[in-house]
Scaffold this motif. Structure first.
Motif, PDB file in Angstrom:
ATOM      1  N   LEU A 145     -13.235 -28.149  17.916  1.00 23.03           N
ATOM      2  CA  LEU A 145     -13.594 -27.548  16.644  1.00 23.03           C
ATOM      3  C   LEU A 145     -12.674 -26.354  16.403  1.00 23.03           C
ATOM      4  CD1 LEU A 145     -17.483 -27.479  16.875  1.00 23.03           C
ATOM      5  CD2 LEU A 145     -16.175 -28.615  15.086  1.00 23.03           C
ATOM      6  N   VAL A 146     -12.337 -26.134  15.143  1.00 24.22           N
ATOM      7  CA  VAL A 146     -11.637 -24.916  14.781  1.00 24.22           C
ATOM      8  C   VAL A 146     -12.539 -23.744  15.168  1.00 24.22           C
ATOM      9  CG1 VAL A 146     -10.785 -23.593  12.805  1.00 24.22           C
ATOM     10  CG2 VAL A 146     -10.489 -26.075  12.881  1.00 24.22           C
ATOM     11  N   TRP A 147     -11.951 -22.673  15.691  1.00 25.80           N
ATOM     12  CA  TRP A 147     -12.761 -21.595  16.249  1.00 25.80           C
ATOM     13  C   TRP A 147     -13.768 -21.054  15.236  1.00 25.80           C
ATOM     14  CZ3 TRP A 147     -14.008 -20.648  20.924  1.00 25.80           C
ATOM     15  CH2 TRP A 147     -14.676 -19.474  21.232  1.00 25.80           C
ATOM     16  N   ALA A 148     -13.336 -20.915  13.994  1.00 31.27           N
ATOM     17  CA  ALA A 148     -14.248 -20.374  12.970  1.00 31.27           C
ATOM     18  C   ALA A 148     -15.464 -21.285  12.819  1.00 31.27           C
ATOM     19  CB  ALA A 148     -13.511 -20.240  11.645  1.00 31.27           C
ATOM     20  N   ASP A 149     -15.232 -22.594  12.861  1.00 35.65           N
ATOM     21  CA  ASP A 149     -16.356 -23.526  12.740  1.00 35.65           C
ATOM     22  C   ASP A 149     -17.250 -23.440  13.961  1.00 35.65           C
ATOM     23  OD1 ASP A 149     -15.613 -24.509  10.274  1.00 35.65           O
ATOM     24  OD2 ASP A 149     -14.299 -26.033  11.134  1.00 35.65           O
ATOM     25  N   ARG A 150     -16.590 -23.268  15.102  1.00 36.20           N
ATOM     26  CA  ARG A 150     -17.371 -23.235  16.331  1.00 36.20           C
ATOM     27  C   ARG A 150     -18.262 -21.997  16.359  1.00 36.20           C
ATOM     28  NH1 ARG A 150     -14.952 -24.015  22.288  1.00 36.20           N
ATOM     29  NH2 ARG A 150     -16.912 -23.648  23.372  1.00 36.20           N
ATOM     30  N   SER A 151     -17.737 -20.859  15.960  1.00 39.45           N
ATOM     31  CA  SER A 151     -18.608 -19.688  15.999  1.00 39.45           C
ATOM     32  C   SER A 151     -19.668 -19.761  14.915  1.00 39.45           C
ATOM     33  CB  SER A 151     -17.826 -18.376  15.950  1.00 39.45           C
ATOM     34  OG  SER A 151     -16.684 -18.503  15.187  1.00 39.45           O
ATOM     35  N   ALA A 152     -19.369 -20.496  13.824  1.00 38.53           N
ATOM     36  CA  ALA A 152     -20.376 -20.613  12.764  1.00 38.53           C
ATOM     37  C   ALA A 152     -21.590 -21.417  13.225  1.00 38.53           C
ATOM     38  CB  ALA A 152     -19.760 -21.262  11.523  1.00 38.53           C
ATOM     39  N   ILE A 153     -21.378 -22.440  14.051  1.00 38.61           N
ATOM     40  CA  ILE A 153     -22.524 -23.257  14.463  1.00 38.61           C
ATOM     41  C   ILE A 153     -23.136 -22.772  15.774  1.00 38.61           C
ATOM     42  CG2 ILE A 153     -21.706 -25.345  13.310  1.00 38.61           C
ATOM     43  CD1 ILE A 153     -20.877 -26.352  16.105  1.00 38.61           C
ATOM     44  N   ALA A 154     -22.526 -21.765  16.375  1.00 42.61           N
ATOM     45  CA  ALA A 154     -23.013 -21.313  17.687  1.00 42.61           C
ATOM     46  C   ALA A 154     -24.471 -20.864  17.585  1.00 42.61           C
ATOM     47  CB  ALA A 154     -22.153 -20.171  18.194  1.00 42.61           C
ATOM     48  N   PRO A 155     -25.306 -21.327  18.507  1.00 41.86           N
ATOM     49  CA  PRO A 155     -26.708 -20.916  18.456  1.00 41.86           C
ATOM     50  C   PRO A 155     -26.874 -19.482  18.944  1.00 41.86           C
ATOM     51  CG  PRO A 155     -26.322 -22.400  20.310  1.00 41.86           C
ATOM     52  CD  PRO A 155     -25.010 -22.249  19.602  1.00 41.86           C
ATOM     53  N   THR A 156     -27.938 -18.856  18.507  1.00 49.48           N
ATOM     54  CA  THR A 156     -28.265 -17.536  19.022  1.00 49.48           C
ATOM     55  C   THR A 156     -29.350 -17.714  20.061  1.00 49.48           C
ATOM     56  OG1 THR A 156     -27.864 -16.631  16.853  1.00 49.48           O
ATOM     57  CG2 THR A 156     -29.001 -15.227  18.418  1.00 49.48           C
ATOM     58  N   ARG A 157     -29.191 -17.051  21.176  1.00 50.14           N
ATOM     59  CA  ARG A 157     -30.194 -17.204  22.212  1.00 50.14           C
ATOM     60  C   ARG A 157     -31.052 -15.963  22.293  1.00 50.14           C
ATOM     61  NH1 ARG A 157     -29.294 -20.599  27.574  1.00 50.14           N
ATOM     62  NH2 ARG A 157     -31.457 -20.684  28.242  1.00 50.14           N
ATOM     63  N   LEU A 158     -32.341 -16.184  22.195  1.00 52.00           N
ATOM     64  CA  LEU A 158     -33.275 -15.088  22.307  1.00 52.00           C
ATOM     65  C   LEU A 158     -33.825 -15.163  23.724  1.00 52.00           C
ATOM     66  CD1 LEU A 158     -34.358 -12.975  20.394  1.00 52.00           C
ATOM     67  CD2 LEU A 158     -36.175 -14.523  19.764  1.00 52.00           C
ATOM     68  N   GLY A 159     -33.055 -14.583  24.622  1.00 53.99           N
ATOM     69  CA  GLY A 159     -33.421 -14.704  26.026  1.00 53.99           C
ATOM     70  C   GLY A 159     -34.385 -13.616  26.435  1.00 53.99           C
ATOM     71  N   ALA A 160     -34.517 -13.435  27.731  1.00 54.41           N
ATOM     72  CA  ALA A 160     -35.415 -12.404  28.231  1.00 54.41           C
ATOM     73  C   ALA A 160     -34.915 -11.030  27.799  1.00 54.41           C
ATOM     74  CB  ALA A 160     -35.496 -12.496  29.743  1.00 54.41           C
ATOM     75  N   TYR A 161     -33.602 -10.900  27.697  1.00 56.56           N
ATOM     76  CA  TYR A 161     -33.051  -9.617  27.294  1.00 56.56           C
ATOM     77  C   TYR A 161     -32.367  -9.743  25.950  1.00 56.56           C
ATOM     78  CZ  TYR A 161     -34.139  -8.853  32.090  1.00 56.56           C
ATOM     79  OH  TYR A 161     -34.817  -8.790  33.256  1.00 56.56           O
ATOM     80  N   ALA A 162     -32.751  -8.887  25.030  1.00 63.08           N
ATOM     81  CA  ALA A 162     -32.235  -9.004  23.673  1.00 63.08           C
ATOM     82  C   ALA A 162     -31.241  -7.891  23.382  1.00 63.08           C
ATOM     83  CB  ALA A 162     -33.389  -8.949  22.679  1.00 63.08           C
ATOM     84  N   ASP A 163     -30.948  -7.073  24.381  1.00 58.34           N
ATOM     85  CA  ASP A 163     -30.196  -5.841  24.130  1.00 58.34           C
ATOM     86  C   ASP A 163     -28.859  -6.045  23.428  1.00 58.34           C
ATOM     87  OD1 ASP A 163     -32.296  -4.780  25.366  1.00 58.34           O
ATOM     88  OD2 ASP A 163     -31.163  -3.687  26.913  1.00 58.34           O
ATOM     89  N   HIS A 164     -28.121  -7.084  23.865  1.00 58.66           N
ATOM     90  CA  HIS A 164     -26.771  -7.201  23.309  1.00 58.66           C
ATOM     91  C   HIS A 164     -26.792  -7.485  21.813  1.00 58.66           C
ATOM     92  CE1 HIS A 164     -27.579 -11.488  23.659  1.00 58.66           C
ATOM     93  NE2 HIS A 164     -26.595 -11.667  22.803  1.00 58.66           N
ATOM     94  N   ASN A 165     -27.930  -7.935  21.307  1.00 57.37           N
ATOM     95  CA  ASN A 165     -28.026  -8.181  19.870  1.00 57.37           C
ATOM     96  C   ASN A 165     -28.291  -6.908  19.070  1.00 57.37           C
ATOM     97  OD1 ASN A 165     -27.594 -10.998  19.369  1.00 57.37           O
ATOM     98  ND2 ASN A 165     -29.425 -11.359  20.613  1.00 57.37           N
ATOM     99  N   LEU A 166     -28.450  -5.812  19.756  1.00 64.44           N
ATOM    100  CA  LEU A 166     -28.747  -4.563  19.050  1.00 64.44           C
ATOM    101  C   LEU A 166     -27.525  -3.661  18.956  1.00 64.44           C
ATOM    102  CD1 LEU A 166     -32.317  -3.924  20.482  1.00 64.44           C
ATOM    103  CD2 LEU A 166     -31.687  -4.886  18.271  1.00 64.44           C
TER     104      LEU A 166
END
Lengths: 569, 474
Positions: A145-166
């Protein structure tokens, strides 16, 4: 935007093979421990995540067999324009039949146009991500996949630690909430420079001796350092990236110090806000760090209750609260055979919503024993506790759950669980069988049913089967609870005044045992009718004193124990 | 955009009738310039030469490359079929052979396109479709465009009077029934920009009027024409040739001007002869470069006739050579009877005979070309020949024949450049324009070929023919 239509896993960790077509909204994976729920989440994450590299080990290969490659294929549908672009992906566009879950290698009328993205890992642990189609493979063609497409479909993981999303680091959901970019890099670089300058002057004052030694040594050895060596801040140690910018509350306290539950809730909300560009979310153990009402809140935020789901969510849970909140269509049960894993929505078993609402915890087990009523339920719980004290393995540890069949509904309820793919057994009274047809049906479908001697309720069986000292203890338990007068009255009433409490205490004849059984099972004033009572009786009296009992009591119980143990193998 | 012209971006499904020289290409350029949507416009035309010419124009106009995708219809069809071979119901091997079966590939492309199989992907890839030179569309090419027009706003441009292609198994689409039936006329261009820009508006108007006559099956009279049209009367005698050569030598008005000389389509030998006899003239070659491929197939370095073949092939590309003399001299020298000094060329030929290599063949061509009085009148073939020889002279280089085929494909893709004075047929010169156009045998052209010939010159038109009233053939 893109959602997952089909997942095909081969040879990855505990999964030898799994083909699964998830649904559009919430997909809650339910199954006993070690049924590879998290492995499925990991598989999606590894295959679709926007990563350029991956560290795997031999342990990630199924059965540690590194000679068979790991292959994870995720087929995505509802493609946006850039993913359907003929010139970029023409060779890889495929057709998906939503009704059968079959993928055809080329699009066609009536099929949804889809792309299959595949992660392959060989024995060298080198991951390779590429699009897959049979025709491209036949022609030895390959592209990612073209990188832009790949990052567009990348899932978000709501793991035990959410810190990096802040903070605004890489792969943070904050980057997807808006198109804005941080124009702070210049300012940050400037900051780094001035920090360096400011520090440089202080250091010189504090380290004159050391500097002098270095200066003279360098001069002696002819190392060119100029007339004055300086101690300054290492330029490389002062660098800032996007991850340096983080969310803070009004008073400047970083949001990272919020409670775990609050952070997870907030990130889920942000995910919702970014749904248009990034609709796939992976949630490990949704209940993690959350009180029941916040679990419900989080499920709501993920769109569990919406007719048009805004996100495609893959979650695992061990929480009955979460299971109870979800629709049967959102629960996907995970099952294993010798070689395959299966996942299928609970709705495929018909109308099981009521059963799920009532016994959510049972869904998390592998074997389910449906007891006719509270007495059987209590008996098994008590016996289990007695066994554990004596060093045996508990039912729970053997992945078995005991549930109350609600009297007349016992077979119907058992049938529901059978439909859901659970190992199911029934423990019932033999005084009357309300629905013989269904009993025959579930037996035919492989669920054993266990019962006492013909015509006997549990209490009757106990009084008839237990050795005398134990049966006597059973009677005394009732006397202790209800008082001599009450028990005596009930014995008299049940025997037409032929027996009394005293006569029973004096001699436990067969007739006396029969009378006690009858008296004790009275509907409204039964002696052991609550789970608590029967549980205590079973744990403290029946369990320890069962030796020497009649086979009509011990055989069904021993058979049931054997059946439970079989399920744990 | 001129006030009367049409905005191609507003056409949902339609045909723009575009007589030669009326600014059709400019219209396409303007449309692409104004196209700002993220998805590109698919622009299709027929020949690789057409693609190359259009790409040139678009580059000069600085159209951003992401605004368009340019391809031949057949090239588009091959790619589509290659992407979906199952739906196309074709064996992929057929796409890679030296001469792909285009009619079959077109049918296969239609299999992919019909019944909404990949409409969503097409819609996701392109914003609209423009097809140039629509008069040259075969039935199955038209079918491809027909299916595409179900998904994409489609505008086709063409002029049925310029339909001079149409050979092979796949007949031209019927202009009235197929083309007109699906694409309603959106506009007809009527301003002869080519001649107006060249300061010869009168000629432009005359050509446009001639088009009207030819289209309705009537004739035109060369005696009733503006001064920019010159009729050279032929009578079928031996005196014709000097007249034709003189006409072919006509000087352009400006120092950089070009001259196009249109010969008989059916006789390439005669065109080559004119090119060798008219000073400064070169042949505009057909894309298949057949003679080069034949030469490459037949040349056996170790054979006794190798030098003979090389010298004669050189003679077919250059004027002023004498291959038979060279062969005789070599025989004389070898037998030790030569009294004259051995020339550089002769020495090269001797060396070649002693140790034949492809490098040696190239050296022979170069030496023949360097002789006094020798002029190359078929430079395109010679260049391709050098390219092929250089390739196969390399270590691990291909066979000569394969190298020649590659050189031919490069030539096909590069498109024809306009020589200062080029000789060719209407088929080859279509799409090219010059200051002066000379028609050598006007009597041999039918209405469509005549129209194409008349529209090649922007300043001056010279027609050699017996009859002043043309066409005489149908």
């Amino acid at each position: 935007m893109a959602i997952i239509r089909k997942l095909e896993i081969r040879h990855f960790r505990g999964i030898a093979s799994l083909d699964w077509c998830p649904s559009e909204g919430v997909n809650c994976l339910v199954g006993p421990g070690d049924s590879c729920k998290t492995t499925i989440l990991d598989a999606i994450d590894l295959c679709l995540g926007a990563r350029r590299n991956l560290t795997l080990s031999d342990a990630d290969f199924h059965s540690l067999d590194v000679n068979t490659p790991i292959s994870i294929s995720v087929t995505i549908g509802r493609l946006g324009d850039s993913l359907k672009n003929l010139e970029t992906y023409g060779m890889y566009l495929r057709g998906f039949d939503g009704k059968s879950g079959i993928i055809l290698d080329e699009p066609d009328t009536g099929l949804e146009t889809v792309l299959t993205h595949r992660l392959c890992v060989e024995a060298d642990h080198e991951p390779s991500w590429a699009l897959y189609s049979d025709r491209a493979a036949q022609q030895d063609q390959s592209r990612g996949l073209v990188w832009a497409d790949r990052s567009a479909i990348a899932p978000t993981r709501l793991g035990a630690y959410a810190d990096h999303n802040l903070s605004w680091g890489r792969a943070s959901i904050l980057n997807k909430v808006s198109d804005e970019t941080i124009a702070a890099s210049a300012a940050l670089a400037e900051l780094a420079r001035s920090a360096r300058d400011a520090f440089g002057q202080q250091a010189e004052a504090g380290l004159p001796k050391a500097l002098k030694v270095v200066q003279s040594t360098a001069a002696k050895l002819g190392v060119p350092v100029g007339d004055a060596v300086k101690a300054m801040l290492d330029a490389q140690s002062v660098s800032f990236s996007g991850g340096t910018i983080a969310l803070h509350d009004e008073t400047g306290v970083p949001l990272k110090v919020l409670g775990l539950g609050s952070k997870r809730l907030l990130v889920a909300g942000l995910q919702r806000a970014a749904a248009s560009s990034s609709p796939i979310v992976l949630v490990d153990e949704i209940e993690h760090g959350l009180e029941p009402h916040r679990i419900i809140r989080l499920l709501g935020e993920l769109g569990a209750k919406e007719a048009k789901p805004p996100l495609q969510v893959f979650m695992t849970t061990h929480s009955p609260v979460a299971v109870r909140e979800l629709d049967a269509a959102q629960l996907h049960l995970l099952r294993t055979s010798d070689t395959d894993h299966f996942a299928y929505p609970a709705v495929s078993a018909g109308d099981v919503q009521g059963t799920i609402r009532m016994f959510p915890e049972a869904l998390l087990a592998r074997s389910i024993i449906v007891c006719e009523g509270a007495t059987e339920h209590g008996l098994l719980r008590g016996l289990d506790q007695h066994r554990v004290v004596n060093g045996k393995i508990s039912f729970t540890a053997q992945n078995a759950a005991i549930i109350d069949g609600g009297g007349e509904n016992v077979f119907k309820r058992a049938r529901s669980f059978q439909f859901l793919g659970y190992r199911t057994a029934v423990l019932h009274d033999s005084d009357k069988i309300p629905t013989p047809d269904i009993k025959a049906e579930i037996e035919a479908a492989g669920a054993p049913t266990f019962a006492w001697r013909q015509g006997c309720a549990l209490e009757e069986e106990l009084f008839l089967a237990l050795p005398e000292p134990t049966a006597m203890k059973l009677l005394e338990y009732a006397v202790e609870r209800r008082g001599e007068k009450a028990i005596d009255d009930q014995i008299r009433s049940a025997s037409g005044a032929k027996h009394t409490l005293a006569s029973c205490r004096a001699s436990l004849t067969v007739e006396a045992r029969t009378v006690l059984g009858k008296a004790s099972k009275a509907k409204t004033s039964g002696w052991y009718k609550t789970v608590t009572d029967m549980e205590a009786v079973a744990r403290d009296i029946v369990g320890p004193g069962a030796k020497g009992s009649a086979a009509s009591l011990t055989k069904p119980i021993n058979d049931l124990l054997g059946w439970i143990a079989d399920g744990a193998k | 955009m001129a006030p009367n012209d049409i905005d191609l971006l507003t056409v949902q499904r339609g045909l723009v009738i575009a007589p030669a020289g009326c600014g059709k290409t400019q219209l396409i350029v303007e449309a692409l310039k104004r196209h700002v949507e993220p998805k590109p416009i698919l622009v299709l035309t027929h020949t690789n030469a057409g693609v190359a010419a259009l790409r040139n124009r678009l580059e000069k106009a600085k159209i951003r490359p992401s605004a368009f995708r340019l391809s031949t219809i057949d090239g588009f069809a091959i790619r589509l079929v290659g992407m979906f071979p199952g739906r196309a119901e074709i064996d992929l091997v057929k796409l890679t052979v030296e001469r792909p079966p285009y009619p079959e590939i077109r049918t296969a492309a239609c299999n992919v396109l019909k019944t909404n199989r990949i409409y969503d992907a097409i819609r996701a890839t392109y914003s609209r479709l423009l097809v140039d030179e629509y008069q040259d569309c075969s039935y199955w090419q038209h079918a491809i465009v027909y299916y595409l027009s179900h998904v994409l706003p489609t505008c086709v441009l063409g002029d049925q009077l310029q339909a001079i292609f149409g050979f092979g198994d796949d007949a031209l689409a019927d202009w009235q029934e197929h083309v007109g039936g699906h694409f309603p006329v959106a506009a007809e261009l009527t301003t002869p920009h080519r001649w107006i820009n060249a300061g010869a508006a009168e000629l432009g108007q005359w050509v446009l009027a001639a088009r009207g006559s030819l289209l309705s099956g009537q004739t035109i009279d060369l005696r009733q024409s503006p001064s920019t049209v010159e009729w050279v009367q032929l009578d079928g005698s031996n005196g014709d040739r000097p007249k034709q050569l003189k006409a072919g030598a006509t000087k352009p008005h400006t120092p950089d001007g070009n001259v196009l000389i249109i010969g008989d389509s059916t006789q390439p030998r005669s065109q080559q002869l004119f090119a060798s006899q008219i000073p400064g003239a070169t042949v505009v070659e057909a894309v298949d470069l057949r003679e080069l491929v034949n030469f490459a197939s037949q040349l056996d370095l170790t054979a006794a006739d190798a030098v003979h073949r090389v010298a004669h092939f050189a003679a077919s590309l250059m004027t002023g050579t004498s291959p038979d003399d060279l062969i005789k001299r070599l025989a004389t020298i070898t037998s030790g009877r030569s009294r004259k000094d051995v020339t550089e060329l002769e020495q090269l030929a001797l060396d070649f005979q002693a140790a034949p290599t492809y490098g040696g063949v190239a050296a022979l061509f170069a030496a023949i070309n360097n002789q006094a009085g020798v002029r190359v009148h078929r430079p395109a073939v010679l260049r391709a020949c050098f390219r092929a020889l250089n390739e196969c002279a390399k270590a691990d280089g291909p066979e000569f024949r394969e190298a020649a085929v590659r050189a031919r494909e490069q030539y096909r893709m590069a498109g024809r450049s306009l020589p200062k004075r080029g000789v060719g047929s209407t088929l080859l010169l279509k799409g090219l324009e010059a200051e002066v156009c000379v028609v050598i045998q006007g009597d041999k052209l039918n209405a469509k070929n005549l129209y194409v010939a008349l529209t090649r010159g922007s300043n001056k038109l010279i027609v050699c023919s017996k009859s002043p009233v043309l066409p005489v053939v149908t």
